[in-house]
Design a protein around this motif. Structure first.
Motif, PDB file in Angstrom:
ATOM      1  N   PHE A  37     -36.630  86.899  39.469  1.00 41.05           N
ATOM      2  CA  PHE A  37     -35.383  87.150  40.182  1.00 41.05           C
ATOM      3  C   PHE A  37     -34.845  85.855  40.787  1.00 41.05           C
ATOM      4  CE2 PHE A  37     -32.990  88.177  44.026  1.00 41.05           C
ATOM      5  CZ  PHE A  37     -32.016  89.025  43.500  1.00 41.05           C
ATOM      6  N   ASP A  38     -35.715  85.055  41.389  1.00 39.71           N
ATOM      7  CA  ASP A  38     -35.285  83.785  41.965  1.00 39.71           C
ATOM      8  C   ASP A  38     -34.702  82.871  40.890  1.00 39.71           C
ATOM      9  OD1 ASP A  38     -36.126  84.650  44.443  1.00 39.71           O
ATOM     10  OD2 ASP A  38     -38.017  83.536  44.419  1.00 39.71           O
ATOM     11  N   GLU A  39     -35.304  82.875  39.708  1.00 40.43           N
ATOM     12  CA  GLU A  39     -34.777  82.060  38.611  1.00 40.43           C
ATOM     13  C   GLU A  39     -33.416  82.570  38.165  1.00 40.43           C
ATOM     14  OE1 GLU A  39     -37.532  81.401  35.405  1.00 40.43           O
ATOM     15  OE2 GLU A  39     -39.215  81.104  36.765  1.00 40.43           O
ATOM     16  N   ALA A  40     -33.227  83.884  38.155  1.00 38.95           N
ATOM     17  CA  ALA A  40     -31.931  84.459  37.784  1.00 38.95           C
ATOM     18  C   ALA A  40     -30.856  84.068  38.797  1.00 38.95           C
ATOM     19  CB  ALA A  40     -32.043  85.978  37.678  1.00 38.95           C
ATOM     20  N   VAL A  41     -31.220  84.050  40.072  1.00 40.24           N
ATOM     21  CA  VAL A  41     -30.275  83.634  41.111  1.00 40.24           C
ATOM     22  C   VAL A  41     -29.914  82.158  40.932  1.00 40.24           C
ATOM     23  CG1 VAL A  41     -29.982  83.261  43.588  1.00 40.24           C
ATOM     24  CG2 VAL A  41     -31.021  85.379  42.762  1.00 40.24           C
ATOM     25  N   ARG A  42     -30.917  81.328  40.701  1.00 38.19           N
ATOM     26  CA  ARG A  42     -30.650  79.889  40.518  1.00 38.19           C
ATOM     27  C   ARG A  42     -29.802  79.640  39.277  1.00 38.19           C
ATOM     28  NH1 ARG A  42     -36.115  79.426  42.320  1.00 38.19           N
ATOM     29  NH2 ARG A  42     -36.880  79.237  40.179  1.00 38.19           N
ATOM     30  N   ALA A  43     -29.943  80.488  38.270  1.00 38.75           N
ATOM     31  CA  ALA A  43     -29.144  80.349  37.053  1.00 38.75           C
ATOM     32  C   ALA A  43     -27.731  80.880  37.232  1.00 38.75           C
ATOM     33  CB  ALA A  43     -29.827  81.078  35.896  1.00 38.75           C
ATOM     34  N   GLU A  44     -27.441  81.419  38.411  1.00 38.63           N
ATOM     35  CA  GLU A  44     -26.123  81.933  38.770  1.00 38.63           C
ATOM     36  C   GLU A  44     -25.682  83.066  37.853  1.00 38.63           C
ATOM     37  OE1 GLU A  44     -23.483  78.568  38.968  1.00 38.63           O
ATOM     38  OE2 GLU A  44     -24.331  77.900  40.877  1.00 38.63           O
ATOM     39  N   LEU A  45     -26.619  83.929  37.520  1.00 39.11           N
ATOM     40  CA  LEU A  45     -26.261  85.133  36.769  1.00 39.11           C
ATOM     41  C   LEU A  45     -25.375  86.027  37.627  1.00 39.11           C
ATOM     42  CD1 LEU A  45     -28.571  84.180  34.918  1.00 39.11           C
ATOM     43  CD2 LEU A  45     -29.289  86.570  34.729  1.00 39.11           C
ATOM     44  N   ALA A  46     -24.433  86.694  36.997  1.00 36.97           N
ATOM     45  CA  ALA A  46     -23.583  87.635  37.718  1.00 36.97           C
ATOM     46  C   ALA A  46     -24.415  88.842  38.144  1.00 36.97           C
ATOM     47  CB  ALA A  46     -22.417  88.089  36.839  1.00 36.97           C
ATOM     48  N   GLU A  47     -24.425  89.129  39.419  1.00 30.41           N
ATOM     49  CA  GLU A  47     -25.145  90.265  39.987  1.00 30.41           C
ATOM     50  C   GLU A  47     -26.566  90.409  39.415  1.00 30.41           C
ATOM     51  OE1 GLU A  47     -22.350  93.532  41.700  1.00 30.41           O
ATOM     52  OE2 GLU A  47     -22.056  93.483  39.540  1.00 30.41           O
ATOM     53  N   PRO A  48     -27.414  89.452  39.717  1.00 33.99           N
ATOM     54  CA  PRO A  48     -28.781  89.507  39.191  1.00 33.99           C
ATOM     55  C   PRO A  48     -29.576  90.705  39.692  1.00 33.99           C
ATOM     56  CG  PRO A  48     -28.592  87.815  40.876  1.00 33.99           C
ATOM     57  CD  PRO A  48     -27.204  88.271  40.563  1.00 33.99           C
ATOM     58  N   ASN A  49     -29.130  91.339  40.774  1.00 33.51           N
ATOM     59  CA  ASN A  49     -29.827  92.524  41.279  1.00 33.51           C
ATOM     60  C   ASN A  49     -29.319  93.818  40.662  1.00 33.51           C
ATOM     61  OD1 ASN A  49     -27.362  92.191  42.713  1.00 33.51           O
ATOM     62  ND2 ASN A  49     -28.107  93.479  44.393  1.00 33.51           N
ATOM     63  N   ALA A  50     -28.394  93.714  39.706  1.00 31.11           N
ATOM     64  CA  ALA A  50     -27.923  94.916  39.005  1.00 31.11           C
ATOM     65  C   ALA A  50     -29.003  95.414  38.048  1.00 31.11           C
ATOM     66  CB  ALA A  50     -26.643  94.614  38.234  1.00 31.11           C
ATOM     67  N   MET A  51     -29.253  96.714  38.085  1.00 33.79           N
ATOM     68  CA  MET A  51     -30.246  97.299  37.181  1.00 33.79           C
ATOM     69  C   MET A  51     -29.713  98.613  36.616  1.00 33.79           C
ATOM     70  SD  MET A  51     -33.168  98.549  39.902  1.00 33.79           S
ATOM     71  CE  MET A  51     -32.855  99.860  41.105  1.00 33.79           C
ATOM     72  N   VAL A  52     -30.049  98.867  35.362  1.00 24.66           N
ATOM     73  CA  VAL A  52     -29.658 100.115  34.711  1.00 24.66           C
ATOM     74  C   VAL A  52     -30.674 101.174  35.106  1.00 24.66           C
ATOM     75  CG1 VAL A  52     -29.199 101.275  32.536  1.00 24.66           C
ATOM     76  CG2 VAL A  52     -28.609  98.856  32.801  1.00 24.66           C
ATOM     77  N   LEU A  53     -30.198 102.207  35.791  1.00 20.56           N
ATOM     78  CA  LEU A  53     -31.062 103.280  36.275  1.00 20.56           C
ATOM     79  C   LEU A  53     -30.968 104.470  35.334  1.00 20.56           C
ATOM     80  CD1 LEU A  53     -32.815 104.556  38.600  1.00 20.56           C
ATOM     81  CD2 LEU A  53     -30.631 105.429  39.504  1.00 20.56           C
ATOM     82  N   ALA A  54     -32.102 104.904  34.808  1.00 22.94           N
ATOM     83  CA  ALA A  54     -32.152 106.061  33.910  1.00 22.94           C
ATOM     84  C   ALA A  54     -32.838 107.222  34.610  1.00 22.94           C
ATOM     85  CB  ALA A  54     -32.902 105.711  32.622  1.00 22.94           C
ATOM     86  N   THR A  55     -32.218 108.398  34.513  1.00 22.82           N
ATOM     87  CA  THR A  55     -32.769 109.620  35.085  1.00 22.82           C
ATOM     88  C   THR A  55     -32.625 110.742  34.063  1.00 22.82           C
ATOM     89  OG1 THR A  55     -30.652 110.274  36.068  1.00 22.82           O
ATOM     90  CG2 THR A  55     -32.131 108.918  37.432  1.00 22.82           C
ATOM     91  N   ALA A  56     -33.191 111.886  34.380  1.00 24.11           N
ATOM     92  CA  ALA A  56     -33.022 113.083  33.550  1.00 24.11           C
ATOM     93  C   ALA A  56     -32.928 114.283  34.475  1.00 24.11           C
ATOM     94  CB  ALA A  56     -34.184 113.248  32.575  1.00 24.11           C
ATOM     95  N   ASP A  57     -32.132 115.280  34.061  1.00 19.80           N
ATOM     96  CA  ASP A  57     -32.032 116.470  34.887  1.00 19.80           C
ATOM     97  C   ASP A  57     -33.178 117.428  34.591  1.00 19.80           C
ATOM     98  OD1 ASP A  57     -31.404 117.866  32.545  1.00 19.80           O
ATOM     99  OD2 ASP A  57     -29.262 117.960  32.983  1.00 19.80           O
ATOM    100  N   ALA A  58     -33.149 118.586  35.196  1.00 19.36           N
ATOM    101  CA  ALA A  58     -34.259 119.529  35.068  1.00 19.36           C
ATOM    102  C   ALA A  58     -34.434 120.036  33.643  1.00 19.36           C
ATOM    103  CB  ALA A  58     -34.047 120.707  36.022  1.00 19.36           C
ATOM    104  N   THR A  59     -33.390 119.947  32.818  1.00 20.04           N
ATOM    105  CA  THR A  59     -33.482 120.396  31.427  1.00 20.04           C
ATOM    106  C   THR A  59     -33.932 119.285  30.493  1.00 20.04           C
ATOM    107  OG1 THR A  59     -31.195 119.853  30.797  1.00 20.04           O
ATOM    108  CG2 THR A  59     -31.573 121.983  31.890  1.00 20.04           C
ATOM    109  N   GLY A  60     -34.043 118.058  31.020  1.00 18.02           N
ATOM    110  CA  GLY A  60     -34.426 116.919  30.196  1.00 18.02           C
ATOM    111  C   GLY A  60     -33.258 116.102  29.696  1.00 18.02           C
ATOM    112  N   MET A  61     -32.017 116.473  30.044  1.00 22.39           N
ATOM    113  CA  MET A  61     -30.851 115.713  29.603  1.00 22.39           C
ATOM    114  C   MET A  61     -30.812 114.370  30.332  1.00 22.39           C
ATOM    115  SD  MET A  61     -28.186 115.422  27.707  1.00 22.39           S
ATOM    116  CE  MET A  61     -27.892 117.095  27.103  1.00 22.39           C
ATOM    117  N   PRO A  62     -30.847 113.256  29.587  1.00 23.99           N
ATOM    118  CA  PRO A  62     -30.901 111.943  30.225  1.00 23.99           C
ATOM    119  C   PRO A  62     -29.526 111.452  30.665  1.00 23.99           C
ATOM    120  CG  PRO A  62     -30.970 111.678  27.859  1.00 23.99           C
ATOM    121  CD  PRO A  62     -30.964 113.160  28.120  1.00 23.99           C
ATOM    122  N   SER A  63     -29.546 110.504  31.556  1.00 20.46           N
ATOM    123  CA  SER A  63     -28.323 109.867  32.035  1.00 20.46           C
ATOM    124  C   SER A  63     -28.671 108.473  32.516  1.00 20.46           C
ATOM    125  CB  SER A  63     -27.715 110.690  33.175  1.00 20.46           C
ATOM    126  OG  SER A  63     -26.509 110.115  33.628  1.00 20.46           O
TER     127      SER A  63
END
Length: 217
Positions: A37-63
């Motif tokens: 993460f520190d290297e990503a910040v030093r590299a000036e990446l846009a929003e290095p703390n952005a992460m793709v969050l994956a979840t699923a509902d009670a039926t198993g449908m992902p999002s």
């Protein structure tokens, strides 16, 4: 259409990063994440703390959707959201999630999977106090993930909230808003390498410790 397919099939990036070996790995997953993460910040990446969050509902449908990681330590990764949102409904139903930091320009990814828990109210309040006032008001005004009649209705809701708290020095935390923590069971550090022989090193939680494993690309 055929030209578009041909263009997509030909899109390819050659990875040429340095090898990522077990000898370079930090002692713990969170220390290694901090290093990258520190290297990503030093590299000036846009929003290095952005992460793709994956979840699923009670039926198993992902999002999936992108959220901002607002802290991590040995306990896990923390993000904040509306507790009435679709993501929160998923997390409440299944109590599991996955997240990916897509640091593509550095030819890196960090993939996390684990169980989830709500953070303590004190931790939410501490983060809330540092949010811009506009973001605080927006959290009160938006019924996140709900169908709304129009954009005008959202703007009217925000205007009403602005009037409600116009004389308040501090906007309180909404009762429907707070943090989630992903408590990792697996944390994989992915480094792109030539010929698609990528380096994939994973920390996997066992009963009372962590095991490091190399995964085939």
């Amino acid at each position: 259409m055929s030209q578009a397919k041909a263009t997509l099939s030909g899109m390819r990036v050659s990875y040429d990063a340095e090898p990522f070996s077990e000898e370079l790995l930090a002692e713990t997953w969170h220390e290694q994440l901090q290093e990258w993460f520190d290297e990503a910040v030093r590299a000036e990446l846009a929003e290095p703390n952005a992460m793709v969050l994956a979840t699923a509902d009670a039926t198993g449908m992902p999002s999936s959707r992108t959220v901002l990681c607002k802290g991590f330590d040995e306990r896990g990764l923390v993000f904040f959201t509306n507790y009435t949102s679709s993501k929160s409904h998923d997390l409440s139903a299944t109590r599991v999630a996955a997240a990916t930091f897509p640091w593509l320009s550095m030819q890196r990814q960090v993939n996390v999977r684990g169980t989830v828990e709500k953070v303590k109210e004190e931790e939410t309040a501490e983060y809330w106090a540092h949010r811009p006032r506009g973001s605080q008001l927006g959290a009160w005004a938006s019924p996140q993930s709900s169908v709304v009649p129009s954009k005008d209705s959202l703007e009217a809701s925000l205007a009403g909230i602005e009037r409600r708290f116009s004389d308040a020095e501090r906007v309180p935390v909404p009762p429907h808003w707070g943090g989630w923590r992903i408590r990792p069971e697996h944390v994989e550090f992915w480094q792109g390498r030539p010929d698609r022989l990528h380096d994939r090193l994973r920390f996997r939680r066992t009963d009372d410790s962590w095991k490091v494993e190399r995964l085939a690309p």
